[in-house]
Scaffold this motif. Structure first.
Motif, PDB file in Angstrom:
ATOM      1  N   SER A  64       0.827  -1.213   0.000  1.00 49.11           N
ATOM      2  CA  SER A  64       0.000   0.000   0.000  1.00 49.11           C
ATOM      3  C   SER A  64       0.855   1.255   0.000  1.00 49.11           C
ATOM      4  CB  SER A  64      -0.917   0.003   1.233  1.00 49.11           C
ATOM      5  OG  SER A  64      -1.824  -1.059   1.190  1.00 49.11           O
ATOM      6  N   LYS A  69      -1.120   2.445  -8.682  1.00 47.02           N
ATOM      7  CA  LYS A  69      -2.295   1.645  -9.021  1.00 47.02           C
ATOM      8  C   LYS A  69      -2.049   0.746 -10.222  1.00 47.02           C
ATOM      9  CE  LYS A  69      -5.587   5.153  -7.415  1.00 47.02           C
ATOM     10  NZ  LYS A  69      -6.690   6.045  -7.835  1.00 47.02           N
ATOM     11  N   SER A  70      -1.408   1.298 -11.257  1.00 49.34           N
ATOM     12  CA  SER A  70      -1.254   0.567 -12.512  1.00 49.34           C
ATOM     13  C   SER A  70      -0.224  -0.560 -12.425  1.00 49.34           C
ATOM     14  CB  SER A  70      -0.853   1.528 -13.639  1.00 49.34           C
ATOM     15  OG  SER A  70       0.383   2.154 -13.340  1.00 49.34           O
ATOM     16  N   ARG A  72       0.021  -2.444  -9.411  1.00 43.76           N
ATOM     17  CA  ARG A  72      -0.318  -3.132  -8.163  1.00 43.76           C
ATOM     18  C   ARG A  72      -0.344  -4.645  -8.324  1.00 43.76           C
ATOM     19  NH1 ARG A  72      -5.231  -0.322  -5.652  1.00 43.76           N
ATOM     20  NH2 ARG A  72      -3.670   1.266  -5.206  1.00 43.76           N
ATOM     21  N   HIS A 149       0.391   8.378  -8.136  1.00 41.20           N
ATOM     22  CA  HIS A 149      -0.425   7.258  -8.561  1.00 41.20           C
ATOM     23  C   HIS A 149      -0.814   6.334  -7.413  1.00 41.20           C
ATOM     24  CE1 HIS A 149       1.450   8.596 -12.344  1.00 41.20           C
ATOM     25  NE2 HIS A 149       0.362   8.136 -12.903  1.00 41.20           N
ATOM     26  N   LYS A 150      -0.717   6.815  -6.187  1.00 39.70           N
ATOM     27  CA  LYS A 150      -1.220   6.062  -5.045  1.00 39.70           C
ATOM     28  C   LYS A 150      -2.609   6.574  -4.700  1.00 39.70           C
ATOM     29  CE  LYS A 150       1.591   6.437  -1.675  1.00 39.70           C
ATOM     30  NZ  LYS A 150       2.390   6.245  -0.458  1.00 39.70           N
ATOM     31  N   ASN A 151      -3.383   5.736  -3.959  1.00 38.68           N
ATOM     32  CA  ASN A 151      -4.696   6.179  -3.521  1.00 38.68           C
ATOM     33  C   ASN A 151      -4.603   7.303  -2.508  1.00 38.68           C
ATOM     34  OD1 ASN A 151      -5.166   3.146  -4.290  1.00 38.68           O
ATOM     35  ND2 ASN A 151      -7.171   4.130  -4.365  1.00 38.68           N
ATOM     36  N   ARG A 233      -5.920  -3.120 -16.857  1.00 40.36           N
ATOM     37  CA  ARG A 233      -6.305  -1.972 -16.023  1.00 40.36           C
ATOM     38  C   ARG A 233      -5.844  -0.663 -16.654  1.00 40.36           C
ATOM     39  NH1 ARG A 233      -5.945  -1.357  -9.476  1.00 40.36           N
ATOM     40  NH2 ARG A 233      -6.800   0.750  -9.392  1.00 40.36           N
ATOM     41  N   ASP A 296      -6.868  -2.856  -3.279  1.00 45.15           N
ATOM     42  CA  ASP A 296      -7.801  -2.147  -4.152  1.00 45.15           C
ATOM     43  C   ASP A 296      -8.937  -1.508  -3.359  1.00 45.15           C
ATOM     44  OD1 ASP A 296      -6.585  -2.654  -6.622  1.00 45.15           O
ATOM     45  OD2 ASP A 296      -7.512  -4.621  -6.777  1.00 45.15           O
ATOM     46  N   PRO A 299      -7.083   1.052   0.604  1.00 44.05           N
ATOM     47  CA  PRO A 299      -5.651   1.348   0.664  1.00 44.05           C
ATOM     48  C   PRO A 299      -5.157   1.717   2.058  1.00 44.05           C
ATOM     49  CG  PRO A 299      -6.865   3.102  -0.452  1.00 44.05           C
ATOM     50  CD  PRO A 299      -7.807   1.963  -0.299  1.00 44.05           C
TER      51      PRO A 299
END
Length: 390
Positions: A64, A69-70, A72, A149-151, A233, A296, A299
């Protein structure tokens, strides 16, 4: 389960490293404990279980912190490959070392793996970092890419939404899928060598090699599946939830069908070993299914969620060997092992259906911590500087 909460308090680096270190130190005492009686070995295995249990939520928490995201699926799969790769090396090596007196027989395997783990810990302590912000040598480009690009920027959680977590149907879908995967995986891990020995009549050295072979293909497929999942994704062709359900269905339905084919194969060693390889090849897709759904859908609480699902799913490590022992108690026969495989296939199918019906890879309403006044903590680093013109 406490490991998920401890991640917040002490960090994933310390928790994961210390869990592995303690497990490996205890390995060194197993040969001595064996000379004193089974109760001492049982005590060591309990302590090892407590130590190992900390590592799974810790590594999920680290994912995390670090994974865009792309990427993960690939990051989760590559890290998860450690388990099948460990089996690939450990099983034939253990079989060889246990079958010859040159190295001292079976105790040498525990000394070897215990020492290897201690050496690994030294490298982990030197080269692992809690977050990108803590890494002294990370490039500005990589740091910026990860942060963008992290949540979210994970912080210490004070108010964990336990009620929302425990009443969430998507969370329980992950629990069920995790249970189904572990039920079969741990059964294969503990009892497949027995099956090869008693039913297929492999000798000790060949048994170790054949027991490891299915994990070679599992490691390969997990990596392939993760690349496919991340490509899908990134292309936005399918929703993330659809990708996870597709991968998980292949990873659980596929092995179920292979087990039914094994039952129908009778006693044909080459065909049976091939089917086990196909089963675990397909099972590798599950690493891009339920396994990455923890991150997903939440996070901020991924470590805690994995602690819950891993606690429940690892109960299958108690159940599946008991089922095998009960069904084969009167004799190691093909008929009795067929019952074992029927039950395992049914567990696969039921758990796959539940996940397909109720899982979600979208961030849940409770999945991100609510920051007071929506104020983010001030970062220690500048992510990027944009020039402006009046």
């Amino acid at each position: 389960m406490p490991g998920g909460i401890l991640c917040d308090r002490v960090g994933a680096k310390f928790l994961f490293g210390s869990g592995i270190l303690m497990t490996c130190l205890l390995y060194l005492f197993i040969p001595l404990a064996a000379t004193q009686g089974s109760i001492f070995i049982i005590a060591i295995r309990i302590l090892q279980g407590l130590s190992e249990g900390l590592t799974f939520p810790a590594i999920t928490y680290a994912i995390s912190n670090w994974s865009p995201k792309s990427e993960r699926s690939r990051i989760s799969a590559i890290i998860g490959l450690g388990m099948p790769l460990g089996n690939i090396f450990a099983m034939p090596l253990s079989g060889f070392m246990s079958s010859v007196d040159t190295f001292g027989g079976w105790p040498s395997t525990f000394y070897l793996f215990g020492c290897v783990g201690i050496i690994w810990y030294l490298f982990w302590s030197m080269f692992a970092y809690e977050t990108p912000n803590d890494h002294p040598h990370i490039s500005p480009e990589e740091f910026e890419y990860i942060q963008k690009h992290k949540n979210s920027n994970l912080q210490k959680k004070e108010n964990i939404p336990w009620k929302d977590i425990l009443t969430s149907l998507p969370m329980w879908a992950v629990v069920v899928a995790h249970f189904g995967h572990n039920y079969a995986f741990l059964m294969f891990l503990t009892d497949l060598p027995t099956y090869f020995s008693t039913i297929l009549h492999f000798d000790l050295g060949l048994n170790g090699t054949m027991s490891a072979l299915p994990y070679v293909v599992q490691a390969t497929s997990a990596l392939i599946a993760s690349c496919i999942a991340d490509k899908l994704r990134a292309s936005n062709i399918l929703r993330v939830t659809t990708i996870r359900k597709m991968c998980n269905s292949i990873g659980l339905f596929g092995p179920a069908l292979c087990l039914l084919a094994i039952i129908a194969s009778g006693c044909r060693p080459i065909q049976i070993v091939s089917l086990f390889c196909v089963a675990l090849f397909l099972n590798g897709f599950a690493y891009s299914g339920y396994r990455v759904t923890h991150v997903d859908m939440t996070p901020d609480y991924a470590g805690i969620i994995f602690g819950i699902t891993n606690t429940i799913s690892n109960m299958s490590g108690i159940i599946s060997p008991m089922v095998v022992g009960f069904l084969t108690f009167e004799g190691e026969t093909m008929a009795n092992w067929s019952k074992v495989f029927y039950i395992t296939s049914a567990v696969y199918i039921i758990c796959a259906l539940f996940y397909a019906a109720f899982a979600s890879a979208e961030v849940q309403p409770w999945g991100e911590e609510k920051k007071e006044n929506d104020k983010e903590p001030k970062p220690d680093r500048i992510y990027f500087v944009e020039a402006t013109v009046n």
